[in-house]
Design a protein around this motif. Sequence first.
Motif, PDB file in Angstrom:
ATOM      1  N   GLU A  42       0.825  -1.218   0.000  1.00 49.32           N
ATOM      2  CA  GLU A  42       0.000   0.000   0.000  1.00 49.32           C
ATOM      3  C   GLU A  42       0.861   1.272   0.000  1.00 49.32           C
ATOM      4  N   LYS A  43       1.913   1.248   0.813  1.00 47.13           N
ATOM      5  CA  LYS A  43       2.767   2.443   0.925  1.00 47.13           C
ATOM      6  C   LYS A  43       3.540   2.706  -0.360  1.00 47.13           C
ATOM      7  N   SER A  44       4.062   1.624  -0.959  1.00 41.18           N
ATOM      8  CA  SER A  44       4.853   1.839  -2.179  1.00 41.18           C
ATOM      9  C   SER A  44       3.973   2.285  -3.344  1.00 41.18           C
ATOM     10  N   ILE A  45       2.702   1.845  -3.353  1.00 40.82           N
ATOM     11  CA  ILE A  45       1.767   2.299  -4.397  1.00 40.82           C
ATOM     12  C   ILE A  45       1.540   3.808  -4.249  1.00 40.82           C
ATOM     13  N   GLU A  46       1.380   4.269  -3.014  1.00 37.09           N
ATOM     14  CA  GLU A  46       1.183   5.707  -2.770  1.00 37.09           C
ATOM     15  C   GLU A  46       2.420   6.493  -3.209  1.00 37.09           C
ATOM     16  N   ARG A  47       3.609   5.970  -2.886  1.00 37.58           N
ATOM     17  CA  ARG A  47       4.854   6.646  -3.285  1.00 37.58           C
ATOM     18  C   ARG A  47       4.965   6.670  -4.810  1.00 37.58           C
ATOM     19  N   ALA A  48       4.603   5.559  -5.452  1.00 40.32           N
ATOM     20  CA  ALA A  48       4.681   5.490  -6.919  1.00 40.32           C
ATOM     21  C   ALA A  48       3.723   6.498  -7.555  1.00 40.32           C
ATOM     22  N   LYS A  49       2.540   6.678  -6.943  1.00 37.98           N
ATOM     23  CA  LYS A  49       1.574   7.642  -7.483  1.00 37.98           C
ATOM     24  C   LYS A  49       2.131   9.070  -7.406  1.00 37.98           C
ATOM     25  N   THR A  50       2.805   9.370  -6.299  1.00 36.43           N
ATOM     26  CA  THR A  50       3.438  10.691  -6.156  1.00 36.43           C
ATOM     27  C   THR A  50       4.543  10.857  -7.203  1.00 36.43           C
ATOM     28  N   ALA A  51       5.369   9.808  -7.342  1.00 38.91           N
ATOM     29  CA  ALA A  51       6.486   9.874  -8.291  1.00 38.91           C
ATOM     30  C   ALA A  51       5.981  10.044  -9.720  1.00 38.91           C
ATOM     31  N   ALA A  52       4.930   9.300 -10.084  1.00 39.38           N
ATOM     32  CA  ALA A  52       4.401   9.380 -11.451  1.00 39.38           C
ATOM     33  C   ALA A  52       3.800  10.761 -11.725  1.00 39.38           C
ATOM     34  N   LEU A  53       3.097  11.322 -10.717  1.00 40.25           N
ATOM     35  CA  LEU A  53       2.537  12.663 -10.896  1.00 40.25           C
ATOM     36  C   LEU A  53       3.654  13.691 -11.085  1.00 40.25           C
ATOM     37  N   LEU A  54       4.700  13.569 -10.254  1.00 42.90           N
ATOM     38  CA  LEU A  54       5.857  14.467 -10.411  1.00 42.90           C
ATOM     39  C   LEU A  54       6.489  14.285 -11.794  1.00 42.90           C
ATOM     40  N   GLY A  55       6.584  13.035 -12.236  1.00 43.91           N
ATOM     41  CA  GLY A  55       7.155  12.753 -13.556  1.00 43.91           C
ATOM     42  C   GLY A  55       6.378  13.432 -14.668  1.00 43.91           C
ATOM     43  N   VAL A  56       5.050  13.346 -14.598  1.00 41.77           N
ATOM     44  CA  VAL A  56       4.209  13.996 -15.625  1.00 41.77           C
ATOM     45  C   VAL A  56       4.429  15.511 -15.586  1.00 41.77           C
ATOM     46  N   ILE A  57       4.444  16.086 -14.381  1.00 42.70           N
ATOM     47  CA  ILE A  57       4.644  17.549 -14.250  1.00 42.70           C
ATOM     48  C   ILE A  57       6.009  17.940 -14.820  1.00 42.70           C
ATOM     49  N   PHE A  58       7.049  17.171 -14.494  1.00 46.52           N
ATOM     50  CA  PHE A  58       8.396  17.478 -14.991  1.00 46.52           C
ATOM     51  C   PHE A  58       8.465  17.361 -16.519  1.00 46.52           C
ATOM     52  N   ILE A  59       7.811  16.352 -17.072  1.00 44.54           N
ATOM     53  CA  ILE A  59       7.847  16.187 -18.532  1.00 44.54           C
ATOM     54  C   ILE A  59       7.130  17.355 -19.217  1.00 44.54           C
ATOM     55  N   PHE A  60       5.992  17.763 -18.679  1.00 44.49           N
ATOM     56  CA  PHE A  60       5.285  18.900 -19.279  1.00 44.49           C
ATOM     57  C   PHE A  60       6.096  20.196 -19.119  1.00 44.49           C
ATOM     58  N   ALA A  61       6.749  20.353 -17.961  1.00 45.54           N
ATOM     59  CA  ALA A  61       7.593  21.542 -17.755  1.00 45.54           C
ATOM     60  C   ALA A  61       8.767  21.527 -18.741  1.00 45.54           C
ATOM     61  N   SER A  62       9.365  20.342 -18.919  1.00 47.66           N
ATOM     62  CA  SER A  62      10.479  20.203 -19.864  1.00 47.66           C
ATOM     63  C   SER A  62      10.020  20.499 -21.292  1.00 47.66           C
ATOM     64  N   TRP A  63       8.799  20.076 -21.594  1.00 46.91           N
ATOM     65  CA  TRP A  63       8.206  20.285 -22.924  1.00 46.91           C
ATOM     66  C   TRP A  63       8.054  21.792 -23.198  1.00 46.91           C
ATOM     67  N   ILE A  64       7.464  22.507 -22.238  1.00 46.39           N
ATOM     68  CA  ILE A  64       7.207  23.949 -22.425  1.00 46.39           C
ATOM     69  C   ILE A  64       8.519  24.739 -22.473  1.00 46.39           C
ATOM     70  N   VAL A  65       9.414  24.471 -21.512  1.00 48.45           N
ATOM     71  CA  VAL A  65      10.684  25.213 -21.463  1.00 48.45           C
ATOM     72  C   VAL A  65      11.558  24.855 -22.673  1.00 48.45           C
ATOM     73  N   GLY A  66      11.612  23.551 -22.996  1.00 48.46           N
ATOM     74  CA  GLY A  66      12.392  23.118 -24.161  1.00 48.46           C
ATOM     75  C   GLY A  66      11.840  23.712 -25.448  1.00 48.46           C
ATOM     76  N   GLY A  67      10.521  23.780 -25.537  1.00 48.57           N
ATOM     77  CA  GLY A  67       9.884  24.359 -26.726  1.00 48.57           C
ATOM     78  C   GLY A  67      10.230  25.823 -26.883  1.00 48.57           C
ATOM     79  N   ALA A  68      10.173  26.566 -25.775  1.00 47.86           N
ATOM     80  CA  ALA A  68      10.511  27.999 -25.820  1.00 47.86           C
ATOM     81  C   ALA A  68      11.977  28.174 -26.198  1.00 47.86           C
ATOM     82  N   SER A  69      12.832  27.351 -25.609  1.00 48.42           N
ATOM     83  CA  SER A  69      14.264  27.413 -25.907  1.00 48.42           C
ATOM     84  C   SER A  69      14.529  27.100 -27.379  1.00 48.42           C
ATOM     85  N   TYR A  70      13.829  26.081 -27.886  1.00 49.83           N
ATOM     86  CA  TYR A  70      14.017  25.645 -29.276  1.00 49.83           C
ATOM     87  C   TYR A  70      13.543  26.719 -30.264  1.00 49.83           C
ATOM     88  N   VAL A  71      12.366  27.279 -30.006  1.00 47.87           N
ATOM     89  CA  VAL A  71      11.765  28.230 -30.955  1.00 47.87           C
ATOM     90  C   VAL A  71      12.469  29.590 -30.926  1.00 47.87           C
TER      91      VAL A  71
END
Lengths: 105, 160
Positions: free
Chosen positions: B32-61
Amino acid sequence: MLDRINLKGMHIAAIVAMAVVVVLTIAAELSEGLKNLLVLVAFHHWIAKSIIALVVFVGITWIMNKGDKGFIDKFDAEKWGKITAISAVLFATIIFIFYLLEFFS
Amino acid sequence: MVNPLIGIHAFFGEFAVFAFLWVFVEMFNPNEKSIERAKTAALLGVIFIFASWIVGGASYVFFYGPEVKPLIKAGPESWAHSIFMETKEHVFLFLPILSILALTTLRTFDEELIRNEKARIGLMILAGLIVLIGLSMAGMGFLISSGARSALEAGVGLGA
């Protein structure tokens, strides 16, 4: 959140969205007109492709989720994980080989 | 000074890789505990990927396209842009999609992951795929910056 979303539909949406990225990427390189259209739509062709990929993914997920959401105990996550992973690797390889051939042609 | 956007883009990208590596590891022997930790990690991962997408896009363009791309293309390692940057910028678009898929799989199965081995393996395949694609992004980023450096070493742009 059990049973609220059709995961099979979401995997299909992901595969189609990645395929759309591949098709748009190659088509825009081969057709200056399409590239210009993408620039016209969203300022930069890459931004247009980003938006289209996301819209396709969300749109297909939404459509697939409207009907039968499927039962989670019947969904084979391992099989669909493999299908999606193989598709992603295949699509990435196609993009790489396309630019490799473009460079040396 | 090098544009800081590229560093911020890499920071978010690398932390997204760490986040999904964390999800992958939590699935080896879940409770149960590791599932909760994984959910936090996955949410952070999605946020980081979207942040990388926006910042990388601005940098690229706004920075890479007008300033770095012409430099690399005129330098001795023009393949760094023509092959690797072109591949990187398009394959990157797979990551936001795959990360949402992984997070949704995790949240949908939730504690069922403890009992359902197939669901666990399916999630590990997705998380592992995100890690591998993310690492390939970092590798291609190294080749692209090497291309820019070799152009500068060759004196490209100095006579303009």
